[in-house]
Design an enzyme around this catalytic site. Structure first.
Site, mmCIF file in Angstrom:
data_model
loop_
_atom_site.group_PDB
_atom_site.id
_atom_site.type_symbol
_atom_site.label_atom_id
_atom_site.label_comp_id
_atom_site.label_asym_id
_atom_site.label_seq_id
_atom_site.Cartn_x
_atom_site.Cartn_y
_atom_site.Cartn_z
ATOM 1 N N ARG A 50 0.820 -1.285 -0.207
ATOM 2 C CA ARG A 50 -0.204 -0.096 0.002
ATOM 3 C C ARG A 50 0.888 1.210 -0.162
ATOM 4 N NH1 ARG A 50 -2.052 2.233 4.575
ATOM 5 N NH2 ARG A 50 -2.175 0.222 5.584
ATOM 6 N N TYR A 109 -10.100 22.756 -13.864
ATOM 7 C CA TYR A 109 -10.654 21.535 -14.027
ATOM 8 C C TYR A 109 -12.145 21.157 -13.383
ATOM 9 C CZ TYR A 109 -10.980 16.299 -13.982
ATOM 10 O OH TYR A 109 -11.644 15.046 -14.084
ATOM 11 N N ASP A 142 -1.498 23.305 -10.565
ATOM 12 C CA ASP A 142 -2.124 22.291 -11.798
ATOM 13 C C ASP A 142 -1.206 22.585 -12.775
ATOM 14 O OD1 ASP A 142 -3.168 20.563 -13.336
ATOM 15 O OD2 ASP A 142 -5.281 20.750 -12.551
ATOM 16 N N LYS A 167 -2.888 12.179 -18.271
ATOM 17 C CA LYS A 167 -2.934 12.835 -19.527
ATOM 18 C C LYS A 167 -1.610 12.791 -20.253
ATOM 19 C CE LYS A 167 -6.805 14.206 -17.906
ATOM 20 N NZ LYS A 167 -8.223 13.406 -18.063
#
Length: 399
Positions: free
Chosen positions: A69, A122, A195, A220
């Site tokens: 994890r 976004y 961002d 992306k």
């Protein structure tokens, strides 16, 4: 459990590998930092799938790995490449999606903290900030962050702890001055997070311009092949805030899977050549489309007509990116019909892949969207720019 078995005391991971200063980022990314598999001597990094690791006889973890994890060698190798690309002294943290990465930054704040965020950003993250942030006790103001005076006016003394910007902003491709906004944030005792999904480190490295945190939806252009969902946070300083983001990923189980990390690592090896072609294609399309009688406006920061062009020219390298939008004189129905008629362009959400995508964003974002109804968002790929232009113009002209 003995102290040696405590994962807080485990050794540092073997990544990042040595990065000779004489080699460019393009060369280092192309070779994934030059890592060679120690067992097979293979030049392609292996995929490490194990979820658990052997303890030493003294109950410690001398390998540096405890459990899947928080720990995976393939993930850490991809993180090392990301940290190198962004000049992230604190390192990079991979998440299972861009939304998981972005929201972890906000969750690392304290209840009562004030956030300044863009009016245009976004859409999914804007929706989260507008609806969910208050459940975390956070105060959010949406501001025209392209206007530094507006950012200054929105500061709440001793309350504003984070300014979040997106540049170029999706889907209008507005440009925010990173250095100027970082200065405002730091004078107010706040952090600046950027961002930089659409710019990518090929075009902009926000940490070198004063930002504290940079975020990417690695789904992306960093991956570039439309086959991975991932997000990343990279930091300038390994302070308590950055460590808090790491702990959030660990405690909430938001790590990316090893196979996805491998695909992302593969994609980043060609980032520079993909981005060079995509940004060149986008510039040619923007220039041609700006002259078209059926198009009201082309939104692309590489155009001199773009209001943010001068700031973009100052803080972007190697061109102006692969994203642009067009607004059609025929209005909403002309835009929707154009998207329905294209053949080479693909009608799909997302951006940054090698294939070119077209989307009527207002339909996707729905009520409350700042996106004009006559707008089509274009993610430009690596196809022939003449083919892309012909297909789009034919779709616009068709009756």
């Amino acid at each position: 459990m003995s102290p040696k078995g405590n994962d807080q005391n485990k050794p540092e991971h073997p990544f990042p590998t040595e990065r000779p200063e004489k080699w460019s980022k393009r060369s280092l990314a192309a070779q994934a930092l030059g890592s060679i598999d120690p067992i097979t001597k293979g030049i392609t990094p292996p995929i490490h799938l194990s979820t658990t690791y052997i303890r030493d006889e003294d109950n410690g973890y001398s390998s540096g790995y405890v459990y899947g994890r928080p720990d995976n060698a393939t993930v850490h190798e991809a993180e090392a490449v990301l940290a190198m690309l962004e000049d992230a002294d604190a390192g990079a943290i991979l998440f299972s999606s861009g939304m998981a990465a972005a929201t972890a930054v906000f969750q690392a704040l304290e209840p009562g903290d004030h956030i300044i965020a863009p009016k245009v950003m976004y859409w999914a993250l804007r929706h989260w900030l507008a609806t969910e942030a208050k459940r975390w006790g956070l105060l959010v103001d949406f501001v025209d962050v392209e206007n530094t005076d507006a950012v200054k006016a929105a500061i709440l003394p001793n309350k504003t702890k984070l300014i979040w910007i997106e540049t170029p902003s999706n889907p209008l491709w507005g440009i925010t001055d990173i250095a100027a906004t970082a200065d405002i944030a730091h004078k107010a005792g706040a952090r600046l997070a950027v961002d930089s999904t659409t710019a990518s480190p090929y075009h902009t490295r926000p940490l070198n311009l004063g930002a504290d945190i940079v975020m990417h939806a690695a789904t992306k252009v960093l991956n570039g092949h439309s086959d991975v969902v991932a997000g990343v946070i990279a930091g300038k300083v390994a302070d308590t805030f950055f460590e808090r983001i790491k702990m959030i990923r660990k405690s909430q189980g938001a790590i990316i899977g090893p196979f996805e990390a491998y695909l992302l690592l593969r994609g980043m090896r060609t980032l520079h050549v993909r981005q060079a072609t995509q940004s060149m294609n986008a510039m040619v399309l923007a220039q041609r489309l700006e002259q078209d009688a059926d198009i009201a406006v082309v939104l692309y920061p590489g155009l001199h007509s773009h209001p943010g062009h001068e700031v973009a020219r100052k803080q972007m390298e190697n061109g102006f990116g692969y994203m642009l939008s067009i607004r059609l004189k025929g209005g909403e129905q002309a835009a929707i019909k154009t998207a329905a008629r294209v053949q080479l362009w693909k009608r799909a959400t997302s951006l940054g892949g090698v294939e070119s995508l077209i989307e009527h964003r207002a339909s996707i974002e729905g009520a409350g969207s700042p996106c004009p109804p006559d707008l089509l968002r274009l993610s430009v790929g690596i196809e022939s720019v003449d083919d892309l232009y012909t297909d789009l113009i034919s779709a616009i002209r068709a009756k």
